[in-house]
Design a protein around this motif. Structure first.
Motif, PDB file in Angstrom:
ATOM      1  N   ASP A  55     -31.449   5.419 -15.712  1.00 55.57           N
ATOM      2  CA  ASP A  55     -30.107   5.003 -16.071  1.00 55.57           C
ATOM      3  C   ASP A  55     -29.414   3.663 -15.469  1.00 55.57           C
ATOM      4  O   ASP A  55     -28.490   3.275 -15.966  1.00 55.57           O
ATOM      5  CB  ASP A  55     -29.343   6.206 -15.883  1.00 55.57           C
ATOM      6  N   PRO A  56     -30.013   3.134 -14.279  1.00 53.85           N
ATOM      7  CA  PRO A  56     -29.401   1.804 -13.952  1.00 53.85           C
ATOM      8  C   PRO A  56     -29.260   0.897 -14.984  1.00 53.85           C
ATOM      9  O   PRO A  56     -28.599  -0.085 -14.988  1.00 53.85           O
ATOM     10  CB  PRO A  56     -29.902   1.423 -12.757  1.00 53.85           C
ATOM     11  N   PHE A  57     -30.475   0.742 -15.685  1.00 61.19           N
ATOM     12  CA  PHE A  57     -30.756  -0.281 -16.634  1.00 61.19           C
ATOM     13  C   PHE A  57     -29.920  -0.174 -18.035  1.00 61.19           C
ATOM     14  O   PHE A  57     -29.278  -0.910 -18.367  1.00 61.19           O
ATOM     15  CB  PHE A  57     -32.366  -0.217 -17.106  1.00 61.19           C
ATOM     16  N   ALA A  58     -29.708   1.431 -18.217  1.00 60.72           N
ATOM     17  CA  ALA A  58     -29.046   1.884 -19.515  1.00 60.72           C
ATOM     18  C   ALA A  58     -27.563   1.596 -19.060  1.00 60.72           C
ATOM     19  O   ALA A  58     -26.814   1.088 -20.057  1.00 60.72           O
ATOM     20  CB  ALA A  58     -29.430   2.963 -19.870  1.00 60.72           C
ATOM     21  N   TYR A  59     -27.220   2.036 -18.049  1.00 63.06           N
ATOM     22  CA  TYR A  59     -25.817   1.775 -17.863  1.00 63.06           C
ATOM     23  C   TYR A  59     -25.193   0.349 -17.650  1.00 63.06           C
ATOM     24  O   TYR A  59     -24.327  -0.343 -18.168  1.00 63.06           O
ATOM     25  CB  TYR A  59     -25.229   2.525 -16.253  1.00 63.06           C
ATOM     26  N   ALA A  60     -26.188  -0.286 -16.802  1.00 65.88           N
ATOM     27  CA  ALA A  60     -25.954  -2.055 -16.890  1.00 65.88           C
ATOM     28  C   ALA A  60     -25.823  -2.467 -18.400  1.00 65.88           C
ATOM     29  O   ALA A  60     -24.634  -3.559 -18.734  1.00 65.88           O
ATOM     30  CB  ALA A  60     -27.024  -2.668 -16.075  1.00 65.88           C
ATOM     31  N   HIS A  61     -26.668  -1.939 -19.306  1.00 68.26           N
ATOM     32  CA  HIS A  61     -26.650  -2.613 -20.732  1.00 68.26           C
ATOM     33  C   HIS A  61     -25.219  -2.212 -21.056  1.00 68.26           C
ATOM     34  O   HIS A  61     -24.448  -2.762 -22.111  1.00 68.26           O
ATOM     35  CB  HIS A  61     -27.585  -1.825 -21.418  1.00 68.26           C
ATOM     36  N   TYR A  62     -24.869  -0.803 -20.844  1.00 67.41           N
ATOM     37  CA  TYR A  62     -23.339  -0.316 -21.386  1.00 67.41           C
ATOM     38  C   TYR A  62     -22.385  -1.148 -21.202  1.00 67.41           C
ATOM     39  O   TYR A  62     -21.560  -2.063 -21.756  1.00 67.41           O
ATOM     40  CB  TYR A  62     -23.284   1.072 -21.053  1.00 67.41           C
ATOM     41  N   GLN A  63     -22.288  -1.643 -19.607  1.00 68.78           N
ATOM     42  CA  GLN A  63     -21.199  -2.411 -19.115  1.00 68.78           C
ATOM     43  C   GLN A  63     -21.533  -3.701 -19.504  1.00 68.78           C
ATOM     44  O   GLN A  63     -20.364  -4.594 -19.652  1.00 68.78           O
ATOM     45  CB  GLN A  63     -21.187  -2.069 -17.589  1.00 68.78           C
ATOM     46  N   TYR A  64     -22.588  -4.396 -19.704  1.00 71.59           N
ATOM     47  CA  TYR A  64     -22.662  -5.693 -19.949  1.00 71.59           C
ATOM     48  C   TYR A  64     -22.103  -6.027 -21.311  1.00 71.59           C
ATOM     49  O   TYR A  64     -21.442  -7.168 -21.549  1.00 71.59           O
ATOM     50  CB  TYR A  64     -24.575  -5.938 -20.212  1.00 71.59           C
ATOM     51  N   ASN A  65     -22.340  -4.957 -22.107  1.00 68.15           N
ATOM     52  CA  ASN A  65     -21.562  -5.088 -23.620  1.00 68.15           C
ATOM     53  C   ASN A  65     -20.091  -5.083 -23.591  1.00 68.15           C
ATOM     54  O   ASN A  65     -19.331  -5.359 -24.569  1.00 68.15           O
ATOM     55  CB  ASN A  65     -22.310  -3.984 -24.259  1.00 68.15           C
ATOM     56  N   THR A  66     -19.491  -4.793 -22.416  1.00 68.64           N
ATOM     57  CA  THR A  66     -17.938  -4.904 -22.434  1.00 68.64           C
ATOM     58  C   THR A  66     -17.601  -6.320 -21.769  1.00 68.64           C
ATOM     59  O   THR A  66     -16.539  -6.662 -21.975  1.00 68.64           O
ATOM     60  CB  THR A  66     -17.410  -3.772 -21.158  1.00 68.64           C
ATOM     61  N   GLY A  67     -18.550  -7.151 -21.444  1.00 64.96           N
ATOM     62  CA  GLY A  67     -18.036  -8.443 -20.739  1.00 64.96           C
ATOM     63  C   GLY A  67     -17.992  -8.310 -19.222  1.00 64.96           C
ATOM     64  O   GLY A  67     -17.599  -9.432 -18.773  1.00 64.96           O
ATOM     65  N   ARG A  68     -17.881  -7.173 -18.724  1.00 64.56           N
ATOM     66  CA  ARG A  68     -17.726  -7.047 -17.228  1.00 64.56           C
ATOM     67  C   ARG A  68     -18.941  -6.592 -16.739  1.00 64.56           C
ATOM     68  O   ARG A  68     -19.156  -5.276 -16.651  1.00 64.56           O
ATOM     69  CB  ARG A  68     -16.447  -6.525 -16.863  1.00 64.56           C
ATOM     70  N   VAL A  69     -19.605  -7.479 -16.097  1.00 65.79           N
ATOM     71  CA  VAL A  69     -21.113  -7.115 -15.557  1.00 65.79           C
ATOM     72  C   VAL A  69     -20.947  -6.028 -14.410  1.00 65.79           C
ATOM     73  O   VAL A  69     -20.287  -6.545 -13.476  1.00 65.79           O
ATOM     74  CB  VAL A  69     -22.272  -8.191 -15.401  1.00 65.79           C
TER      75      VAL A  69
END
Length: 273
Positions: A55-69
């Protein structure tokens, strides 16, 4: 989203995304909600539940897509060698030095990152949940400490689905049928009532409970069911386990004496014949 946060993503985060996103897209479907609650600018914290090594990778993907890594707090050993270490340093992750004189440096680094306008992602539980049904358990106070120090927004985030792909404390993934990663980010947690209080252990504990209650409410919405009234507490469970072990040992110590008492009538009977 403003352009400024997107410029901060940097080479290493974009490079990591190129490597990690394709397998995530193949392995996991996505049901992502609440991105509008991720601040467009300024420093903030996300408090996220943790139920799978994926889930750290999947969650990072989610937030990466918001533009705020997110800048995660991670074990210091990951930063030391090779490609992984270079990627951790390059993406601005924050090393945690456990059981050393540098243990507090992670909190100082997290505060500095928030004050620079970054997002720091906390897994407040500190490890994969041990709750038998995957609910958030009691948490450590690091996220609350940084939040009260900086008075930054704290965004509660719940996720579910990676635990079905790779259950906690297992190594064998369940690839089929394809799992769905569900994420729900909620509005900022109101911690204002703690701002004027001395940052005692009790205040930090109470603020942490408020944060985790918000995360749990997001997870209840995702799962469509109610969480237990009392969060799972690993420390309390360890104490109870020790008590159970001690009770079993006491019963085991008593058993030989009980057997000896049972043997005495047989010996007396043998002597009388």
């Amino acid at each position: 989203m403003s352009a400024c946060p997107r410029r901060r993503i940097g080479f290493w985060y974009r490079f990591a995304a190129v490597i990690c996103k394709p397998p995530l897209v193949v392995l996991i479907k996505r049901d992502w909600r609440g991105m509008e609650n991720i601040p467009a600018d300024g420093g903030f914290i996300t408090a996220v539940n943790h139920n799978s090594h994926v889930d750290p990778f999947a969650y990072a993907h989610y937030q990466y897509n918001t533009g705020r890594v997110p800048r995660f707090l991670a074990k210091s050993g990951l930063f030391k060698k090779g490609f992984v270490g270079a990627a951790m340093r390059g993406t601005g992750q924050i090393p945690v030095y456990r059981e050393s004189t540098d243990a507090l440096s992670a909190f100082r680094a997290a505060i500095d990152a928030v004050e620079r306008g970054e997002c720091v992602a906390f897994y407040p539980e500190g490890t994969l949940t041990r709750d038998p049904d995957g609910w958030p358990m009691t948490a450590k106070t690091g996220a609350a400490r940084v939040a009260l120090q900086t008075k930054c927004p704290v965004i509660p985030v719940a996720q579910w689905g990676c635990n079905e792909l790779l259950p906690p404390y297992t190594k064998k993934p369940h690839l089929l049928p394809r799992k769905t990663h569900r994420v729900l980010a909620g509005p900022p947690v109101d911690l204002s009532r703690f701002y004027d209080k001395e940052m005692t252990a009790e205040v930090l504990k109470e603020a942490t409970e408020v944060i985790m209650a918000a995360v749990t409410r997001q997870l209840e919405e995702i799962r469509g069911e109610k969480a237990p009234e009392t969060p799972y507490d690993p420390r309390r469970e360890r104490i109870e386990q020790r008590r159970r072990t001690q009770a079993q040992n006491r019963r085991g110590e008593q058993a030989p004496g009980e057997r000896k008492q049972n043997e005495q009538p047989q010996q007396a009977e043998g002597q009388s014949t």
